[in-house]
Design a protein around this motif. Sequence first.
Motif, PDB file in Angstrom:
ATOM      1  N   HIS A 255       0.829  -1.212   0.000  1.00  0.00           N
ATOM      2  CA  HIS A 255       0.000   0.000   0.000  1.00  0.00           C
ATOM      3  C   HIS A 255       0.859   1.257   0.000  1.00  0.00           C
ATOM      4  O   HIS A 255       0.555   2.233  -0.683  1.00  0.00           O
ATOM      5  CB  HIS A 255      -0.922   0.020   1.231  1.00  0.00           C
ATOM      6  CG  HIS A 255      -2.154  -0.799   1.034  1.00  0.00           C
ATOM      7  ND1 HIS A 255      -3.066  -1.034   2.029  1.00  0.00           N
ATOM      8  CD2 HIS A 255      -2.624  -1.448  -0.053  1.00  0.00           C
ATOM      9  CE1 HIS A 255      -4.049  -1.775   1.557  1.00  0.00           C
ATOM     10  NE2 HIS A 255      -3.797  -2.041   0.305  1.00  0.00           N
ATOM     11  N   ASN A 407       3.580   3.277   5.599  1.00  0.00           N
ATOM     12  CA  ASN A 407       2.518   4.202   6.027  1.00  0.00           C
ATOM     13  C   ASN A 407       1.745   3.578   7.197  1.00  0.00           C
ATOM     14  O   ASN A 407       2.055   2.470   7.647  1.00  0.00           O
ATOM     15  CB  ASN A 407       1.598   4.565   4.849  1.00  0.00           C
ATOM     16  CG  ASN A 407       0.774   3.372   4.354  1.00  0.00           C
ATOM     17  OD1 ASN A 407       0.714   2.321   5.000  1.00  0.00           O
ATOM     18  ND2 ASN A 407       0.145   3.532   3.210  1.00  0.00           N
ATOM     19  N   THR A 409      -1.246   2.269   7.576  1.00  0.00           N
ATOM     20  CA  THR A 409      -1.922   0.986   7.333  1.00  0.00           C
ATOM     21  C   THR A 409      -0.909  -0.152   7.322  1.00  0.00           C
ATOM     22  O   THR A 409      -1.136  -1.208   7.923  1.00  0.00           O
ATOM     23  CB  THR A 409      -2.642   1.010   5.960  1.00  0.00           C
ATOM     24  OG1 THR A 409      -3.369   2.204   5.866  1.00  0.00           O
ATOM     25  CG2 THR A 409      -3.529  -0.185   5.761  1.00  0.00           C
ATOM     26  N   ASP A 410       0.209   0.066   6.632  1.00  0.00           N
ATOM     27  CA  ASP A 410       1.217  -0.992   6.563  1.00  0.00           C
ATOM     28  C   ASP A 410       1.896  -1.204   7.924  1.00  0.00           C
ATOM     29  O   ASP A 410       2.256  -2.333   8.268  1.00  0.00           O
ATOM     30  CB  ASP A 410       2.255  -0.684   5.475  1.00  0.00           C
ATOM     31  CG  ASP A 410       1.786  -1.154   4.104  1.00  0.00           C
ATOM     32  OD1 ASP A 410       1.127  -2.203   4.040  1.00  0.00           O
ATOM     33  OD2 ASP A 410       2.060  -0.477   3.110  1.00  0.00           O
ATOM     34  N   TYR A 413      -0.341  -3.384   9.870  1.00  0.00           N
ATOM     35  CA  TYR A 413      -0.283  -4.716   9.280  1.00  0.00           C
ATOM     36  C   TYR A 413       0.996  -5.449   9.727  1.00  0.00           C
ATOM     37  O   TYR A 413       0.974  -6.628  10.110  1.00  0.00           O
ATOM     38  CB  TYR A 413      -0.367  -4.560   7.757  1.00  0.00           C
ATOM     39  CG  TYR A 413      -0.239  -5.804   6.932  1.00  0.00           C
ATOM     40  CD1 TYR A 413      -0.602  -7.056   7.420  1.00  0.00           C
ATOM     41  CD2 TYR A 413       0.216  -5.742   5.618  1.00  0.00           C
ATOM     42  CE1 TYR A 413      -0.487  -8.189   6.626  1.00  0.00           C
ATOM     43  CE2 TYR A 413       0.328  -6.855   4.828  1.00  0.00           C
ATOM     44  CZ  TYR A 413      -0.018  -8.080   5.340  1.00  0.00           C
ATOM     45  OH  TYR A 413       0.104  -9.204   4.568  1.00  0.00           O
TER      46      TYR A 413
END
Length: 478
Positions: A255, A407, A409-410, A413
Amino acid sequence: MAGSSFTGITNLDTTAAAASEHENELSSFSLPPATLQKLPHLTDYLQNLHRSTNPLENSRFYHPSDGFYLTRNDVVLREITFDLSLTDVASPLLAYHRAGPRKEVYFRPSGHVSAAIVTCGGLCPGMNTVIRELVVGLWELYGVRDIFGVKSGYRGFYSGEAAVRLDPKMVHNWHRRGGTLLETSRGGFDLDKIVNAIQDRGFNQVYIIGGDGTMRGAVKIFNEVRRRKLEIAVTGIPKTVDNDVGIIDRSFGFHTAVEMAQQAINAAHVEAESAVNGVGLVKLMGRSSGHIALHATLSSRDVDCCLIPENGFYLEGKGGLFEFLEDRLKQNGHAVVVVAEGAGQDIVPRTKAQKEEEDESGNPVFLDVGGWLKSELKRWWARDHPNELFTVKHIDPTYMIRAVPANATDNLYCTLLAHSAIHGVMAGYTGFVSGPINGNYAYIPVEEVAQAKKEVNTKDHQWAWVRSVTNQPDFVRV
Ligand SMILES: Nc1ncnc2c1ncn2[C@@H]1O[C@H](COP(=O)(O)OP(=O)(O)O)[C@@H](O)[C@H]1O
Ligand SMILES: O=P(O)(O)OC[C@H]1O[C@](O)(COP(=O)(O)O)[C@@H](O)[C@@H]1O
Ligand SMILES: [Mg+2]
């Protein structure tokens, strides 16, 4: 179905109910039986291993309640969409063990665990976050104190360079940094030397962060550890900016890379718009798969043509790239082309020696499709429109999109991946990879992940969507 050749499968009951083809009308139907993928465990080849209650039981962060611990009965289905008209004939569904903490652990944290972490292959946003979260997770959740970073990829196990002792204080800021602070490399895979070093250094948990090549190496390490009957758990954490690791939903850093690619596409668009007959050409990573190019195209909307390795293209003649760009320049005065690095490798001229060139890991070395395309575009325009202005601006942000920190989101994750890996290893599982399948984290045999590939399916709706957004040709010669 992929993976069904694996042994040790358990039958599951998969009867369900859902709406029929007439909306609001409920009817029941049966799904095919599901098979549970066998997950290697240390007890497969070592008997009488010490077991103890998970230390999370007494953790100040957790208050384990019903359902907190996962058991063998918690599974994730590989496929979650079905064509009910085919369920009679479909092959068995495949299920994987869900990732998460188990009530019993096979490692006594204090003084018993010595964990090694290694990063291999190319860079990818989030590698440092995974390392950080492995260190913090092992330390805080399971009380592990002996955690080591192996330097510079697989060769670091035996190169003589000392492994770095890691603790939460040392890694606290690592998620803010791109690359891998442990360093990485390609090549240097020497199975015996690696497993000897793991044994000699007394590591009993090995966390391997890497892509498809790394996972093929991890399979060999796991098999050799098992052959020697060593009490060592081996796990892989799949990393690749190309997003070409199969089975899992996506790889970490992908992403971030797509987001970074937007900047290059925006710049290409501005350059193209500001010129007479301007073409902005952006080369993105993607050795054998065009996921970054495809996602960057779909999220940008400024791209006129997306070229990926999975879909061949040609330049001259009816239905070719030149004809398409000619039209686009006539209509809009500018155009943006995104090309994945592995696209068009069959038409970029090269010598026999260049065709055979490989990197240290055995991956093919490609010629620069961006540079080649730029000169072909200039040649074409000068030939067909000698008196008209024309500009091609070629932007190659390849290393810029993968050398950045992950970022938000990553980063999240990466944390979930690291914690999933730790829980699985502490529970005695080995030879596995953690990853999301349909949004749920699962443990997948590393052998299966190493064999699986994820390419862009040019027959499905996503590619059709790209073509409908760009209106580009499908490059099928008539
Ligand atoms: N088939 C294989 N068997 C064992 N090791 C491999 C294999 N393929 C690659 N490796 C090793 O895995 C590491 C990373 O591989 P590479 O292909 O460069 O990156 P990635 O893992 O990101 O795909 C290298 O050290 C390489 O030697
Ligand atoms: O120049 P390097 O470091 O060999 O990396 C180039 C390759 O790395 C990649 O990012 C993929 O790397 P991995 O196979 O390590 O995931 C490709 O997109 C690219 O072809
Ligand atoms: Mg690779």
